[in-house]
Design a protein around this motif. Sequence first.
Motif, PDB file in Angstrom:
ATOM      1  N   ALA A 209       0.938  -1.264   0.029  1.00 33.53           N
ATOM      2  CA  ALA A 209       0.015   0.114  -0.045  1.00 33.53           C
ATOM      3  C   ALA A 209       0.941   1.153  -0.087  1.00 33.53           C
ATOM      4  O   ALA A 209       2.120   1.292   0.505  1.00 33.53           O
ATOM      5  CB  ALA A 209      -0.885   0.007   1.150  1.00 33.53           C
ATOM      6  N   VAL A 210       0.236   2.383  -0.522  1.00 33.13           N
ATOM      7  CA  VAL A 210       1.173   3.684  -0.314  1.00 33.13           C
ATOM      8  C   VAL A 210       0.082   4.669   0.279  1.00 33.13           C
ATOM      9  O   VAL A 210      -0.924   4.955  -0.023  1.00 33.13           O
ATOM     10  CB  VAL A 210       1.392   3.914  -1.944  1.00 33.13           C
ATOM     11  CG1 VAL A 210       2.046   5.420  -2.119  1.00 33.13           C
ATOM     12  CG2 VAL A 210       2.228   2.976  -2.622  1.00 33.13           C
ATOM     13  N   HIS A 211       0.899   5.662   1.204  1.00 34.12           N
ATOM     14  CA  HIS A 211       0.016   6.381   1.621  1.00 34.12           C
ATOM     15  C   HIS A 211       0.847   7.762   0.910  1.00 34.12           C
ATOM     16  O   HIS A 211       1.930   7.928   0.647  1.00 34.12           O
ATOM     17  CB  HIS A 211       0.622   6.938   3.080  1.00 34.12           C
ATOM     18  CG  HIS A 211      -0.332   6.024   4.008  1.00 34.12           C
ATOM     19  ND1 HIS A 211       0.410   5.970   5.436  1.00 34.12           N
ATOM     20  CD2 HIS A 211      -1.099   5.233   4.097  1.00 34.12           C
ATOM     21  CE1 HIS A 211      -0.527   4.969   5.892  1.00 34.12           C
ATOM     22  NE2 HIS A 211      -1.474   4.589   5.073  1.00 34.12           N
ATOM     23  N   LEU A 212      -0.320   8.497   0.203  1.00 30.55           N
ATOM     24  CA  LEU A 212      -0.040   9.627  -0.738  1.00 30.55           C
ATOM     25  C   LEU A 212      -0.171  10.890   0.092  1.00 30.55           C
ATOM     26  O   LEU A 212      -1.453  11.523   0.213  1.00 30.55           O
ATOM     27  CB  LEU A 212      -1.090   9.738  -1.904  1.00 30.55           C
ATOM     28  CG  LEU A 212      -0.880   8.718  -3.191  1.00 30.55           C
ATOM     29  CD1 LEU A 212      -1.955   9.021  -4.059  1.00 30.55           C
ATOM     30  CD2 LEU A 212       0.644   8.973  -3.715  1.00 30.55           C
ATOM     31  N   ASN A 213       1.118  11.600   0.392  1.00 28.57           N
ATOM     32  CA  ASN A 213       0.862  12.813   0.998  1.00 28.57           C
ATOM     33  C   ASN A 213       2.046  13.648   0.745  1.00 28.57           C
ATOM     34  O   ASN A 213       3.306  13.195   0.483  1.00 28.57           O
ATOM     35  CB  ASN A 213       1.240  12.524   2.538  1.00 28.57           C
ATOM     36  CG  ASN A 213       0.203  11.695   3.272  1.00 28.57           C
ATOM     37  OD1 ASN A 213      -1.061  11.813   3.281  1.00 28.57           O
ATOM     38  ND2 ASN A 213       0.853  10.614   4.016  1.00 28.57           N
ATOM     39  N   ASP A 214       1.769  15.083   0.499  1.00 25.56           N
ATOM     40  CA  ASP A 214       3.049  15.974  -0.117  1.00 25.56           C
ATOM     41  C   ASP A 214       3.486  16.165   1.379  1.00 25.56           C
ATOM     42  O   ASP A 214       2.918  15.605   2.526  1.00 25.56           O
ATOM     43  CB  ASP A 214       2.150  17.186  -0.632  1.00 25.56           C
ATOM     44  CG  ASP A 214       3.477  17.713  -1.704  1.00 25.56           C
ATOM     45  OD1 ASP A 214       4.541  17.502  -1.331  1.00 25.56           O
ATOM     46  OD2 ASP A 214       2.906  18.142  -2.708  1.00 25.56           O
ATOM     47  N   SER A 215       4.592  16.868   1.528  1.00 31.14           N
ATOM     48  CA  SER A 215       5.252  17.271   2.638  1.00 31.14           C
ATOM     49  C   SER A 215       5.585  18.701   2.874  1.00 31.14           C
ATOM     50  O   SER A 215       5.884  19.418   1.850  1.00 31.14           O
ATOM     51  CB  SER A 215       6.642  16.382   2.782  1.00 31.14           C
ATOM     52  OG  SER A 215       7.485  16.822   3.826  1.00 31.14           O
ATOM     53  N   LEU A 216       5.397  19.311   3.914  1.00 28.89           N
ATOM     54  CA  LEU A 216       5.729  20.787   4.205  1.00 28.89           C
ATOM     55  C   LEU A 216       7.215  20.857   4.372  1.00 28.89           C
ATOM     56  O   LEU A 216       7.816  21.871   4.511  1.00 28.89           O
ATOM     57  CB  LEU A 216       5.010  21.203   5.621  1.00 28.89           C
ATOM     58  CG  LEU A 216       3.476  21.468   5.417  1.00 28.89           C
ATOM     59  CD1 LEU A 216       2.996  22.020   6.814  1.00 28.89           C
ATOM     60  CD2 LEU A 216       3.186  22.465   4.255  1.00 28.89           C
ATOM     61  N   ASN A 217       7.994  19.826   4.567  1.00 29.64           N
ATOM     62  CA  ASN A 217       9.452  19.712   5.128  1.00 29.64           C
ATOM     63  C   ASN A 217      10.530  19.446   3.791  1.00 29.64           C
ATOM     64  O   ASN A 217      10.144  18.826   2.793  1.00 29.64           O
ATOM     65  CB  ASN A 217       9.791  18.893   5.986  1.00 29.64           C
ATOM     66  CG  ASN A 217       8.780  19.034   7.182  1.00 29.64           C
ATOM     67  OD1 ASN A 217       8.437  20.246   7.419  1.00 29.64           O
ATOM     68  ND2 ASN A 217       7.967  17.972   7.515  1.00 29.64           N
ATOM     69  N   GLY A 218      11.464  19.593   3.786  1.00 30.28           N
ATOM     70  CA  GLY A 218      12.545  19.318   2.623  1.00 30.28           C
ATOM     71  C   GLY A 218      13.051  17.903   3.151  1.00 30.28           C
ATOM     72  O   GLY A 218      12.869  17.113   3.921  1.00 30.28           O
ATOM     73  N   VAL A 219      13.687  17.181   2.013  1.00 31.93           N
ATOM     74  CA  VAL A 219      14.142  16.091   2.275  1.00 31.93           C
ATOM     75  C   VAL A 219      15.027  15.653   3.220  1.00 31.93           C
ATOM     76  O   VAL A 219      16.013  16.601   3.487  1.00 31.93           O
ATOM     77  CB  VAL A 219      15.140  15.530   0.812  1.00 31.93           C
ATOM     78  CG1 VAL A 219      15.598  14.123   0.890  1.00 31.93           C
ATOM     79  CG2 VAL A 219      14.046  15.860  -0.213  1.00 31.93           C
ATOM     80  N   GLY A 220      14.735  14.729   4.166  1.00 29.21           N
ATOM     81  CA  GLY A 220      15.501  14.448   5.660  1.00 29.21           C
ATOM     82  C   GLY A 220      15.252  15.383   6.429  1.00 29.21           C
ATOM     83  O   GLY A 220      16.333  15.114   7.506  1.00 29.21           O
ATOM     84  N   GLU A 221      14.470  16.267   6.504  1.00 29.13           N
ATOM     85  CA  GLU A 221      14.192  17.103   7.581  1.00 29.13           C
ATOM     86  C   GLU A 221      13.599  16.426   8.892  1.00 29.13           C
ATOM     87  O   GLU A 221      13.552  16.969   9.898  1.00 29.13           O
ATOM     88  CB  GLU A 221      13.361  18.310   7.390  1.00 29.13           C
ATOM     89  CG  GLU A 221      14.194  19.368   6.393  1.00 29.13           C
ATOM     90  CD  GLU A 221      13.542  20.489   6.212  1.00 29.13           C
ATOM     91  OE1 GLU A 221      14.234  21.443   5.600  1.00 29.13           O
ATOM     92  OE2 GLU A 221      12.178  20.824   6.709  1.00 29.13           O
ATOM     93  N   ARG A 222      12.924  15.148   8.571  1.00 25.75           N
ATOM     94  CA  ARG A 222      12.568  14.579   9.828  1.00 25.75           C
ATOM     95  C   ARG A 222      11.474  15.262  10.862  1.00 25.75           C
ATOM     96  O   ARG A 222      11.506  15.317  11.981  1.00 25.75           O
ATOM     97  CB  ARG A 222      13.388  13.933  10.770  1.00 25.75           C
ATOM     98  CG  ARG A 222      14.326  12.824   9.987  1.00 25.75           C
ATOM     99  CD  ARG A 222      15.221  12.003  11.022  1.00 25.75           C
ATOM    100  NE  ARG A 222      15.614  10.861  10.326  1.00 25.75           N
ATOM    101  CZ  ARG A 222      16.880  10.753   9.550  1.00 25.75           C
ATOM    102  NH1 ARG A 222      17.400  11.737   9.666  1.00 25.75           N
ATOM    103  NH2 ARG A 222      16.922   9.571   9.107  1.00 25.75           N
TER     104      ARG A 222
END
Length: 276
Positions: A209-222
């Motif tokens: 399965a895949v959760h489709l979410n855009d992110s408010l953070n940059g790559v690796g920001e955790r």
Amino acid sequence: MFCIGCHLSSSAGFLAMGETALKLGATTFQFFTRNPRGSRAKAIDPDDAAAFLALKEAHGLGTLVAHAPYTINPCSKDERTREFALETMADDLRRMEYLPGNCYNFHPGSHTGQGTERGIALIADTLNAILTEDQHTTVLLETMTGKGTEIGGRFEELREILDRVTLSHRMGVCLDTCHVSDAGYDIAADTDGVLAEFDKVIGLTRLKAVHLNDSLNGVGERKDRHARIGEGTLGREAFGRIINHPALRDLPFVLETPNELPGYAAEIALLKEMRR
Ligand code: FE
Ligand code: FE
Ligand code: ZN
């Protein structure tokens, strides 16, 4: 079939969720198995489950994703907390048998200072105590951001859990696009590369399965802050690549974006337009 849906509130029961999903143009949905804070679960109403299964069949709804409460922690250093996680998950799996053939997704947990190795061992112990050969549910480990002492920010950690589970053929992985990006895998700019890495470390056959979410953070920001599709750092084009990718296109996709129902309907319509 394009299996696309969103997270729905489960308070009104399965039939109501199924009807809501259809109204939104969805072909699947996700729901919490109980209050997300992990309190007592309402007993399943067998008539409601049966009515929902008839609706699912009639409208060709795809595989559902049940989500465990996000407060349970099977790898806490506190034994009572671990026991509560085990009991909750075992009870959820018994309840899922009313809806055979679907998925049950959970956050692997946070090791709370014991170290990654110990955390992984405790998660595997929990799974080994609750999985049964005759269950009809696939249990999914969700890819996490790795914030704090969270397990599951690295594909290697999920692989290690799977390696330690005896009935690992009852298990799979749910890839959360926001979480993997937050964890440092640049799924937006390098979709193929991240999926190749997933395949190398875990194996794409494990991806369920895949959760489709855009992110408010940059790559690796955790930081784990979800954004609406196209309104975050991943961007709309990345989701076109993801939903059409040969390794992903037949999986159930679930939106966990900050939306009320009309917003979800609009996102589902957008993604359907982007589907080739
Ligand atoms: Fe989750
Ligand atoms: Fe998620
Ligand atoms: Zn998240």
